[in-house]
Design an enzyme around this catalytic site. Sequence first.
Site, PDB file in Angstrom:
ATOM      1  N   ASP A  92      44.642  48.945  52.470  1.00  0.00           N
ATOM      2  CA  ASP A  92      44.709  47.911  51.377  1.00  0.00           C
ATOM      3  C   ASP A  92      43.234  47.990  50.930  1.00  0.00           C
ATOM      4  OD1 ASP A  92      45.367  45.754  49.827  1.00  0.00           O
ATOM      5  OD2 ASP A  92      44.474  44.535  51.388  1.00  0.00           O
TER       6      ASP A  92
ATOM      7  N   ASP B  54      41.648  44.730  48.695  1.00  0.00           N
ATOM      8  CA  ASP B  54      41.237  43.581  48.695  1.00  0.00           C
ATOM      9  C   ASP B  54      41.062  43.057  50.121  1.00  0.00           C
ATOM     10  OD1 ASP B  54      40.706  43.468  45.844  1.00  0.00           O
ATOM     11  OD2 ASP B  54      42.908  42.953  45.519  1.00  0.00           O
TER      12      ASP B  54
ATOM     13  N   GLY C  46      48.077  39.853  48.727  1.00  0.00           N
ATOM     14  CA  GLY C  46      48.786  41.199  48.852  1.00  0.00           C
ATOM     15  C   GLY C  46      49.814  40.780  47.725  1.00  0.00           C
TER      16      GLY C  46
ATOM     17  N   ARG D 160      50.063  39.648  40.845  1.00  0.00           N
ATOM     18  CA  ARG D 160      49.184  38.583  39.781  1.00  0.00           C
ATOM     19  C   ARG D 160      50.392  37.477  39.328  1.00  0.00           C
ATOM     20  NH1 ARG D 160      46.344  41.015  34.868  1.00  0.00           N
ATOM     21  NH2 ARG D 160      45.594  42.306  36.743  1.00  0.00           N
TER      22      ARG D 160
ATOM     23  N   ASN E 277      43.450  45.962  39.108  1.00  0.00           N
ATOM     24  CA  ASN E 277      42.201  46.439  39.244  1.00  0.00           C
ATOM     25  C   ASN E 277      41.626  47.533  40.084  1.00  0.00           C
ATOM     26  OD1 ASN E 277      41.393  44.391  36.733  1.00  0.00           O
ATOM     27  ND2 ASN E 277      42.270  42.945  38.233  1.00  0.00           N
TER      28      ASN E 277
HETATM   29  C1  G6P Z   1      46.127  42.143  45.762  1.00  0.00           C
HETATM   30  C2  G6P Z   1      45.232  40.788  46.503  1.00  0.00           C
HETATM   31  C3  G6P Z   1      45.997  39.820  45.463  1.00  0.00           C
HETATM   32  C4  G6P Z   1      46.236  39.928  44.043  1.00  0.00           C
HETATM   33  C5  G6P Z   1      46.880  41.077  43.987  1.00  0.00           C
HETATM   34  C6  G6P Z   1      47.068  41.522  42.137  1.00  0.00           C
HETATM   35  O1  G6P Z   1      46.826  42.527  46.471  1.00  0.00           O
HETATM   36  O2  G6P Z   1      45.541  40.916  47.577  1.00  0.00           O
HETATM   37  O3  G6P Z   1      45.370  38.498  45.990  1.00  0.00           O
HETATM   38  O4  G6P Z   1      46.822  38.912  43.257  1.00  0.00           O
HETATM   39  O5  G6P Z   1      46.300  42.297  44.509  1.00  0.00           O
HETATM   40  O6  G6P Z   1      45.750  41.829  41.694  1.00  0.00           O
HETATM   41  P1  G6P Z   1      45.496  41.923  40.247  1.00  0.00           P
HETATM   42  O7  G6P Z   1      44.128  42.453  40.218  1.00  0.00           O
HETATM   43  O8  G6P Z   1      46.397  42.908  39.645  1.00  0.00           O
HETATM   44  O9  G6P Z   1      45.826  40.672  39.633  1.00  0.00           O
HETATM   45 MG    MG Z   2      44.419  42.397  50.697  1.00  0.00          MG
END
Ligand code: G6P
Ligand code: MG
Length: 214
Positions: A8, A10, A45, A48, A117
Amino acid sequence: MIKACIFDLDGVIVDTAHYHFLAWKRLANELGVEFTKDDNERLKGVSRMRSMEIIMELGDVKLSPHEKEQLANKKNTWFVDYVERMAPEEIFPGVKGLIRELKNRGIKIGLASSSKNAKTVLQILHIQNDFDAIVDGTMVTHSKPDPEIFLLAAKKLGVEPFECLVFEDAEAGVEAAIAAGMKCVGIGPVTQLNKADKVLDKTGEFEVEMLTEF
Ligand code: G6P
Ligand code: MG
């Protein structure tokens, strides 16, 4: 036998989980919703839009689909702003070395992040070329805890799910890995991640010798 490690992003490779938290908190507070670190665990995880819905649930806020979209975009602008100011050195200690050692042992390396992202973050950290396969939030329809993202990563890596070891900091991510039929190392507090096969405080604490445990 483990043939691939799937990371993973983040909270596992770099502390962008904290930037997600800051941006969601800013948005929640703007909506008059209180938002704590504990609440944030539910957002880790997941996609968005699902995160946006959880914030709405927390504050009992009703929004039109258009408003929802606009606010989620606003949060993303703040998140991207934090990320663009991030230095490559913010990668968690030991992660680059771990990937290198795994590769030396012939282990394939995958990324499975729900974030749209993800590629930007990898580029900022200069590690985009270290992965044999990358799956991000732009490539899947179902968010973790659905196993889709991990199954797609295994497919791209050319390995079977049971040959994969996942590194995850989110409860939803651990559940997704298990649902995919993979082994999982949880990164964070054992109280939160007790469904994982092994739990470590930090990704850099993993040693290649531990592969034989799975
Ligand atoms: C990851 C993070 C989440 C986040 C998700 C979507 O899984 O753990 O906290 O909301 O990605 O990310 P984004 O950058 O597409 O908003
Ligand atoms: Mg994570």
